[in-house]
Design a protein around this motif. Structure first.
Motif, mmCIF file in Angstrom:
data_model
loop_
_atom_site.group_PDB
_atom_site.id
_atom_site.type_symbol
_atom_site.label_atom_id
_atom_site.label_comp_id
_atom_site.label_asym_id
_atom_site.label_seq_id
_atom_site.Cartn_x
_atom_site.Cartn_y
_atom_site.Cartn_z
ATOM 1 N N ALA A 102 -12.387 60.550 13.217
ATOM 2 C CA ALA A 102 -13.843 60.660 13.181
ATOM 3 C C ALA A 102 -14.501 59.390 13.691
ATOM 4 C CB ALA A 102 -14.314 60.949 11.758
ATOM 5 N N TYR A 103 -15.620 59.592 14.354
ATOM 6 C CA TYR A 103 -16.465 58.484 14.798
ATOM 7 C C TYR A 103 -17.812 58.637 14.117
ATOM 8 C CZ TYR A 103 -19.194 55.393 17.816
ATOM 9 O OH TYR A 103 -20.011 54.395 18.286
ATOM 10 N N PHE A 104 -18.231 57.586 13.373
ATOM 11 C CA PHE A 104 -19.513 57.608 12.699
ATOM 12 C C PHE A 104 -20.521 56.886 13.593
ATOM 13 C CE2 PHE A 104 -17.988 57.904 7.996
ATOM 14 C CZ PHE A 104 -17.036 58.851 8.349
ATOM 15 N N PRO A 105 -21.442 57.590 14.216
ATOM 16 C CA PRO A 105 -22.373 56.957 15.155
ATOM 17 C C PRO A 105 -23.140 55.802 14.515
ATOM 18 C CG PRO A 105 -22.536 59.341 15.281
ATOM 19 C CD PRO A 105 -21.676 59.035 14.096
ATOM 20 N N GLY A 106 -23.227 54.702 15.239
ATOM 21 C CA GLY A 106 -23.907 53.528 14.710
ATOM 22 C C GLY A 106 -25.404 53.700 14.604
ATOM 23 N N GLU A 107 -25.954 54.628 15.403
ATOM 24 C CA GLU A 107 -27.409 54.769 15.420
ATOM 25 C C GLU A 107 -27.947 55.616 14.274
ATOM 26 O OE1 GLU A 107 -25.673 57.952 18.197
ATOM 27 O OE2 GLU A 107 -25.338 55.833 17.750
ATOM 28 N N THR A 108 -27.077 56.295 13.521
ATOM 29 C CA THR A 108 -27.551 57.141 12.432
ATOM 30 C C THR A 108 -27.761 56.326 11.159
ATOM 31 O OG1 THR A 108 -25.291 57.691 11.743
ATOM 32 C CG2 THR A 108 -26.342 59.150 13.356
ATOM 33 N N THR A 109 -28.604 56.841 10.293
ATOM 34 C CA THR A 109 -28.889 56.145 9.031
ATOM 35 C C THR A 109 -28.003 56.640 7.897
ATOM 36 O OG1 THR A 109 -30.667 57.738 8.579
ATOM 37 C CG2 THR A 109 -31.281 55.674 9.652
ATOM 38 N N THR A 110 -27.465 57.870 8.026
ATOM 39 C CA THR A 110 -26.591 58.398 6.986
ATOM 40 C C THR A 110 -25.186 57.857 7.174
ATOM 41 O OG1 THR A 110 -26.166 60.354 8.353
ATOM 42 C CG2 THR A 110 -27.920 60.512 6.703
ATOM 43 N N LEU A 132 -8.106 60.605 6.824
ATOM 44 C CA LEU A 132 -9.185 60.511 7.795
ATOM 45 C C LEU A 132 -9.209 59.122 8.401
ATOM 46 C CD1 LEU A 132 -11.794 61.775 9.030
ATOM 47 C CD2 LEU A 132 -13.020 60.928 7.026
ATOM 48 N N GLY A 133 -8.888 59.028 9.695
ATOM 49 C CA GLY A 133 -8.968 57.765 10.415
ATOM 50 C C GLY A 133 -10.309 57.679 11.113
ATOM 51 N N CYS A 134 -11.093 56.640 10.817
ATOM 52 C CA CYS A 134 -12.456 56.631 11.356
ATOM 53 C C CYS A 134 -12.971 55.234 11.682
ATOM 54 C CB CYS A 134 -13.417 57.309 10.376
ATOM 55 S SG CYS A 134 -13.179 56.872 8.643
ATOM 56 N N ASP A 135 -13.817 55.200 12.707
ATOM 57 C CA ASP A 135 -14.634 54.032 13.011
ATOM 58 C C ASP A 135 -15.967 54.304 12.343
ATOM 59 O OD1 ASP A 135 -16.294 52.100 14.001
ATOM 60 O OD2 ASP A 135 -15.809 52.416 16.102
ATOM 61 N N VAL A 183 -14.261 44.267 10.034
ATOM 62 C CA VAL A 183 -13.565 45.509 9.686
ATOM 63 C C VAL A 183 -14.541 46.664 9.886
ATOM 64 C CG1 VAL A 183 -12.373 46.835 7.917
ATOM 65 C CG2 VAL A 183 -12.084 44.357 8.012
ATOM 66 N N LEU A 184 -14.330 47.432 10.940
ATOM 67 C CA LEU A 184 -15.165 48.590 11.233
ATOM 68 C C LEU A 184 -14.375 49.895 11.163
ATOM 69 C CD1 LEU A 184 -17.224 47.291 14.310
ATOM 70 C CD2 LEU A 184 -17.918 47.324 11.907
ATOM 71 N N ASP A 185 -13.054 49.774 11.176
ATOM 72 C CA ASP A 185 -12.182 50.950 11.186
ATOM 73 C C ASP A 185 -11.488 51.065 9.837
ATOM 74 O OD1 ASP A 185 -12.232 51.410 14.318
ATOM 75 O OD2 ASP A 185 -11.834 49.279 13.978
ATOM 76 N N ILE A 186 -11.609 52.223 9.201
ATOM 77 C CA ILE A 186 -10.962 52.406 7.908
ATOM 78 C C ILE A 186 -10.188 53.724 7.890
ATOM 79 C CG2 ILE A 186 -12.718 51.018 6.730
ATOM 80 C CD1 ILE A 186 -13.919 53.545 5.603
ATOM 81 N N PRO A 206 -1.165 43.676 21.376
ATOM 82 C CA PRO A 206 -2.403 43.840 22.149
ATOM 83 C C PRO A 206 -2.731 45.315 22.330
ATOM 84 C CG PRO A 206 -0.902 42.293 23.215
ATOM 85 C CD PRO A 206 -0.120 42.950 22.129
ATOM 86 N N SER A 207 -4.009 45.655 22.162
ATOM 87 C CA SER A 207 -4.443 47.040 22.343
ATOM 88 C C SER A 207 -5.229 47.230 23.627
ATOM 89 C CB SER A 207 -5.316 47.468 21.167
ATOM 90 O OG SER A 207 -6.530 46.731 21.157
ATOM 91 N N LEU A 208 -5.677 46.119 24.260
ATOM 92 C CA LEU A 208 -6.556 46.135 25.421
ATOM 93 C C LEU A 208 -7.893 46.820 25.108
ATOM 94 C CD1 LEU A 208 -4.177 46.653 28.470
ATOM 95 C CD2 LEU A 208 -4.826 44.557 27.268
ATOM 96 N N SER A 209 -8.223 46.842 23.834
ATOM 97 C CA SER A 209 -9.529 47.284 23.356
ATOM 98 C C SER A 209 -10.032 46.202 22.424
ATOM 99 C CB SER A 209 -9.401 48.615 22.605
ATOM 100 O OG SER A 209 -10.563 48.908 21.857
ATOM 101 N N ASP A 210 -11.332 46.213 22.103
ATOM 102 C CA ASP A 210 -11.819 45.239 21.125
ATOM 103 C C ASP A 210 -11.510 45.670 19.691
ATOM 104 O OD1 ASP A 210 -13.621 47.313 21.075
ATOM 105 O OD2 ASP A 210 -15.331 46.142 21.801
ATOM 106 N N HIS A 211 -10.876 46.832 19.557
ATOM 107 C CA HIS A 211 -10.386 47.292 18.254
ATOM 108 C C HIS A 211 -8.857 47.187 18.239
ATOM 109 C CE1 HIS A 211 -14.147 49.328 16.739
ATOM 110 N NE2 HIS A 211 -14.438 49.196 18.022
ATOM 111 N N ARG A 212 -8.310 46.821 17.117
ATOM 112 C CA ARG A 212 -6.856 46.749 16.980
ATOM 113 C C ARG A 212 -6.269 48.100 16.591
ATOM 114 N NH1 ARG A 212 -5.846 41.077 13.633
ATOM 115 N NH2 ARG A 212 -6.161 39.661 15.390
ATOM 116 N N ILE A 213 -4.979 48.231 16.828
ATOM 117 C CA ILE A 213 -4.259 49.453 16.462
ATOM 118 C C ILE A 213 -3.887 49.391 14.986
ATOM 119 C CG2 ILE A 213 -2.195 50.854 16.861
ATOM 120 C CD1 ILE A 213 -2.170 49.679 19.737
#
Length: 241
Positions: A102-110, A132-135, A183-186, A206-213
């Motif tokens: 799941a991706y939780f959009p940053g622009e939402t308030t909920t 549930l793996g989510c950002d 920590v943004l990914d839980i 290295p993941s070549l992303s700004d998020h780690r594996i």
């Protein structure tokens, strides 16, 4: 079974890294957020050993799941959206469990989108273990963030009220740049998953992303996918009287 979770930040190079890890480490499932997308389709994650699932092509996918080809599973279509993909997997004991990205959009308030609430309720109603793996794009010290924000407080309230567990350990940063470590990914699980998740860790590779594996193991033995028969390859002679 081994599972990996990562936000690819829409990068083709990061996709290549996680696919290489998927194959070399014989991973079972990938929970992906912000995959590389081209012309409405998730690209760079396909291999002969896997199936890639994402939501409607009318929207740019922000979540997908990669499942090893020999695993017996089905996609839960009611939880197939731009930001959520859930699959139901069979184990060798005949029980089912659910894995979701799941991706939780940053622009939402909920804190938790309505689709997440529905998925949690679906698993509760059917007595299904859920991972549930989510950002989450939300901050709270409870899962290792450097501070708390309103969205994080709301998400923690959702987690507690639904008797879910946060699997993150050691408060290891999952989002790392030259100027920020956060920590943004839980990884979340419900009551039925208690005791089934082990070896949760943030990989140093290295993941070549700004998020780690993120890597973890599930103490289950997945069922093999039933063999399919190709009619043209069938020896029909053995069925004749």
């Amino acid at each position: 079974m081994e599972v990996a979770q990562v936000n690819l930040h829409h990068a083709s190079a990061a996709s290549a890294v996680i696919v290489k890890r998927f194959i070399s480490d014989n991973l079972s499932i990938l929970l992906i957020q912000e995959p590389f997308v081209f012309k409405g389709e998730v690209r760079g994650l396909n291999s002969r050993r896997s199936k890639v699932i994402w939501g409607p092509s009318s929207e740019r996918p922000r979540s997908c799941v990669v499942v090893r080809a020999d695993i017996d599973f089905f996609c839960i279509s009611e939880f197939l959206t731009q930001d959520l993909v859930a699959v139901q997997v069979k184990d060798k004991e005949g029980s089912d469990f659910v894995l979701a990205s799941a991706y939780f959009p940053g622009e939402t308030t909920t804190a938790a989108p309505p689709s997440i609430l529905s998925l949690v309720e679906y698993c509760r109603r059917n007595n299904l273990p859920l991972t549930l793996g989510c950002d989450v794009n939300a901050h709270h010290t409870e899962w290792g963030s450097t501070d708390c924000n309103v969205k994080g407080e709301s998400l923690l309230e959702f987690i507690i009220s639904n008797n879910m567990s946060i699997e993150n350990v050691i408060c290891e940063p999952t989002f790392v740049t030259s100027v920020r470590r956060e920590v943004l990914d839980i990884t979340l699980s419900n009551d039925n998953m208690i005791g089934l998740i082990s070896q949760w860790r943030v990989s140093k590779e290295p993941s070549l992303s700004d998020h780690r594996i993120i890597r973890f193991a599930l103490r289950v033995k997945v069922a093999d996918k039933p063999p399919t028969r190709t009619p043209r390859n069938t020896n029909w002679g053995i069925f004749r009287p």
